[in-house]
Design an enzyme around this catalytic site. Structure first.
Site, PDB file in Angstrom:
ATOM      1  CE  LYS A 116      -4.082  -1.881   2.151  1.00 22.60           C
ATOM      2  NZ  LYS A 116      -5.043  -1.647   3.221  1.00 22.60           N
ATOM      3  CD  GLU A 200      -4.314   5.945   4.579  1.00 24.89           C
ATOM      4  OE1 GLU A 200      -5.451   5.841   5.072  1.00 24.89           O
ATOM      5  OE2 GLU A 200      -3.964   5.354   3.552  1.00 24.89           O
ATOM      6  CG  HIS A 235     -11.909  -1.032   9.322  1.00 27.00           C
ATOM      7  ND1 HIS A 235     -12.376   0.257   9.289  1.00 27.00           N
ATOM      8  CD2 HIS A 235     -11.116  -1.122  10.401  1.00 27.00           C
ATOM      9  CE1 HIS A 235     -11.876   0.925  10.326  1.00 27.00           C
ATOM     10  NE2 HIS A 235     -11.116   0.097  11.020  1.00 27.00           N
ATOM     11  NE  ARG A 292      -9.187  -8.934  -3.611  1.00 25.76           N
ATOM     12  CZ  ARG A 292     -10.260  -8.378  -3.088  1.00 25.76           C
ATOM     13  NH1 ARG A 292     -11.441  -8.517  -3.673  1.00 25.76           N
ATOM     14  NH2 ARG A 292     -10.198  -7.653  -1.988  1.00 25.76           N
TER      15      ARG A 292
HETATM   16  P1  ADP Z   1      -8.040  -3.201   4.008  1.00 27.40           P
HETATM   17  O1  ADP Z   1      -7.144  -3.365   2.820  1.00 27.40           O
HETATM   18  O2  ADP Z   1      -7.568  -3.903   5.224  1.00 27.40           O
HETATM   19  O3  ADP Z   1      -9.498  -3.461   3.686  1.00 27.40           O
HETATM   20  P2  ADP Z   1      -8.332  -0.321   3.650  1.00 27.40           P
HETATM   21  O4  ADP Z   1      -7.167   0.580   3.662  1.00 27.40           O
HETATM   22  O5  ADP Z   1      -8.976  -0.631   2.342  1.00 27.40           O
HETATM   23  O6  ADP Z   1      -7.943  -1.667   4.422  1.00 27.40           O
HETATM   24  O7  ADP Z   1      -9.443   0.262   4.628  1.00 27.40           O
HETATM   25  C1  ADP Z   1     -10.581  -0.492   5.002  1.00 27.40           C
HETATM   26  C2  ADP Z   1     -11.621   0.432   5.613  1.00 27.40           C
HETATM   27  O8  ADP Z   1     -11.081   1.116   6.758  1.00 27.40           O
HETATM   28  C3  ADP Z   1     -12.092   1.542   4.691  1.00 27.40           C
HETATM   29  O9  ADP Z   1     -13.149   1.134   3.858  1.00 27.40           O
HETATM   30  C4  ADP Z   1     -12.545   2.569   5.700  1.00 27.40           C
HETATM   31  O10 ADP Z   1     -13.795   2.189   6.220  1.00 27.40           O
HETATM   32  C5  ADP Z   1     -11.542   2.459   6.827  1.00 27.40           C
HETATM   33  N1  ADP Z   1     -10.395   3.379   6.636  1.00 27.40           N
HETATM   34  C6  ADP Z   1      -9.197   3.070   6.097  1.00 27.40           C
HETATM   35  N2  ADP Z   1      -8.374   4.140   6.062  1.00 27.40           N
HETATM   36  C7  ADP Z   1      -9.065   5.167   6.602  1.00 27.40           C
HETATM   37  C8  ADP Z   1      -8.754   6.565   6.849  1.00 27.40           C
HETATM   38  N3  ADP Z   1      -7.571   7.097   6.553  1.00 27.40           N
HETATM   39  N4  ADP Z   1      -9.722   7.328   7.409  1.00 27.40           N
HETATM   40  C9  ADP Z   1     -10.929   6.805   7.735  1.00 27.40           C
HETATM   41  N5  ADP Z   1     -11.264   5.510   7.531  1.00 27.40           N
HETATM   42  C10 ADP Z   1     -10.350   4.691   6.978  1.00 27.40           C
END
Ligand code: ADP
Length: 494
Positions: A116, A200, A235, A292
């Site tokens: 990432k 982040e 999440h 994917r």
């Molecule tokens: P993963 O790959 O584990 O699914 P992601 O980075 O796609 O992780 O994040 C999954 C979820 O977590 C997002 O859909 C959101 O709900 C929450 N999330 C992730 N990063 C943030 C952020 N910087 N601020 C607020 N919510 C976040």
């Protein structure tokens, strides 16, 4: 065209891919673990190969065994589904080495997007907004505290190798920093064998909006509009809709264009998804790219009429995409509910057992994707997702009504599911008004609310939705103008 495809997966997605293969006149072959010997995907496949025990490491995640099985059985191409090895660049390389086609992108881009941090760097270099934070590995509490001086709390620490919501922690203050880093890092090490972390800014109450893309080997890059995936628990998405009713046409244009610039800059091939977080001011930030097929792909299939799995297979075969961007249109509204074997009244603890009665809904605009049947075993070895119910209707309001009807038709015994939670969400005023964000469930869910959800209210919801629907049709109302009165009755705002 390929003669034999091996599906390196199980459950509903294996069944989904088997159907696509059969429609294309291709032999559908599957691998399975001993515990899955009488499962639906094995029954439906043209050929099936036992490769190991129930433990995923011994079967569905075992690269040498799957590649050897493919070679021994003259397989032309492998479809990975989602999860398991679908984003594993070592698996793709092993298949490439064996001269077997991977139905997905090449290993380089999977590697890039699988890290990432590298993905953030790449997207940043394209001038597409990323969530403010670091683009270098960061796990030093002092450094994190100094970053907070620039971008402010709350922050979120994440694993570069992350997935499935694992390896991330929110940091609200300097005092919490060291402990949050340590916990996120140890979770990441356990889950991904990689503890590279980054920071982040935590976006407050954003929406999760993602864009479906399709690219062929001849440099054509398309998008198939967006999905709204903000109904999540820990999440993890549980309800998805297409299109999103919360974004403006202007934002739709921006994120779909951003998605296509990413796929063309990355020379991407096959289906993929670009995820964004969108705040209340419609600022959008790249979150990650999934290289994917997504669990929620059926809602996109419903509104565009494109069979994404068949397109994946044709693309992998080297065919040119015959679709044209200008002909891909949003037709109506689709919703998907993920039915998980888990107990919402016991902290969503996984529910295991043998499926007894299993009667799925049907009717116009109702699609049910499942990989179970009576006597199937639901165990702790695999994902709790057992069925997906997808509905499609001309308007969002009628899609919601259709979903409520479908879920009430759904009868299943043997395991406990999250079905009551779906019915509660579908009757919630914020959901009806399409005014929700990723923390909706966390902020509003309680087992008592769900238990007290009097679905006789359903009649009232139905009539409210009907009026909204009629007004939407006449163009008198923008979607989602239902309010709730003090005595908990729904009515339509004039
Ligand atoms: P993963 O790959 O584990 O699914 P992601 O980075 O796609 O992780 O994040 C999954 C979820 O977590 C997002 O859909 C959101 O709900 C929450 N999330 C992730 N990063 C943030 C952020 N910087 N601020 C607020 N919510 C976040």
């Amino acid at each position: 065209m390929f003669k034999k495809i091996l599906i390196a997966n199980r459950g509903e997605i294996a069944v989904r891919v088997i159907r696509a293969c059969k429609e294309l006149g291709i032999k559908a072959c599957v691998v399975y673990s001993d515990i899955d010997s009488s499962s639906l995907h094995v029954r439906m496949a043209d050929e099936s190969y036992l490769i190991g025990s129930a433990s995923p490491e011994d079967s569905y995640l075992n690269i040498p065994k799957i590649v050897k099985t493919a070679i021994d059985n003259s397989i032309d191409a492998v479809h990975p589904g989602y999860g398991f090895l679908s984003e594993n660049n070592k698996f793709i390389e092993a298949l490439e080495k064996a001269g077997i086609v991977f139905i997905g992108p090449n290993s380089d881009v999977v590697k890039l997007m699988g890290d990432k941090l590298e993905a953030r760097k790449f997207i940043n270099s394209l001038g597409i907004p990323i969530v403010p934070g670091t683009i270098e590995p960061t796990n030093d509490p002092e450094k994190v505290i100094s970053i907070s001086n620039e971008i402010g709390y709350p922050l979120i620490i994440k694993a570069a190798a992350g997935g499935g919501g694992k390896g991330m922690r929110i940091i609200n203050s300097a005092a919490e920093t060291a402990n949050a880093i340590e916990r996120a890092q140890s979770e990441a090490l356990k889950a991904f064998n990689d503890d590279k972390m980054y920071i982040e800014k935590l976006i407050i109450d954003p929406r999760h909006i993602e864009v479906q893309v399709l690219s062929d080997k001849h440099g054509k890059h398309l998008h198939l509009f967006e999905r709204e995936c903000s109904i999540q628990r820990r999440h993890q998405k549980i309800i998805e809709e297409a299109p999103s009713k919360s974004i403006s046409e202007n934002l739709r244009e921006k994120i779909t264009q951003a998605a296509v610039s990413i796929t063309s800059a990355a020379n991407y091939v096959n289906a993929g998804t670009i995820e964004f977080l969108v705040d209340e001011k419609e600022n959008y930030y790249f979150l990650e790219m999934n290289t994917r097929l997504q669990v929620e792909h059926p809602v996109t299939e419903a509104i565009t009429g494109v069979d994404l799995v068949k397109e994946q297979i044709r693309i992998a075969n080297g065919d040119k995409l015959t679709l044209r961007q200008e002909n891909i249109k949003i037709n109506g509204h689709a919703i998907e509910c993920r039915i998980n074997a888990e107990d919402p009244f016991n902290n969503f603890f996984p529910s295991i057992g043998k499926i007894g009665y299993f009667c799925v809904p049907s009717g116009p605009g109702v699609r049910v994707d499942y990989g179970i049947k009576p006597n199937s075993l639901v165990t702790l070895n695999y994902d709790p997702l057992i069925t997906k119910v997808i509905v499609h209707a001309t308007e969002r309001s009628s899609a919601i009504q259709k979903m409520v009807t479908a879920l009430k038709e759904f009868k299943l015994s043997g395991v406990i599911t999250n079905l009551p939670v779906h019915l509660w969400i579908l009757s919630n005023i914020k959901f009806l008004n399409a005014q929700y964000h990723i923390n909706f469930l966390e902020d509003n869910f309680s087992p008592e609310n769900v238990l007290n959800n009097d679905m006789d209210e359903e009649k009232i919801i139905a009539s409210a939705l009907l009026s909204v629907f009629l007004k939407e049709k006449k163009g008198e109302l923008s979607p989602g103008k239902i309010t709730v009165s003090n005595n908990n009755k729904w009515f339509v705002n004039e």
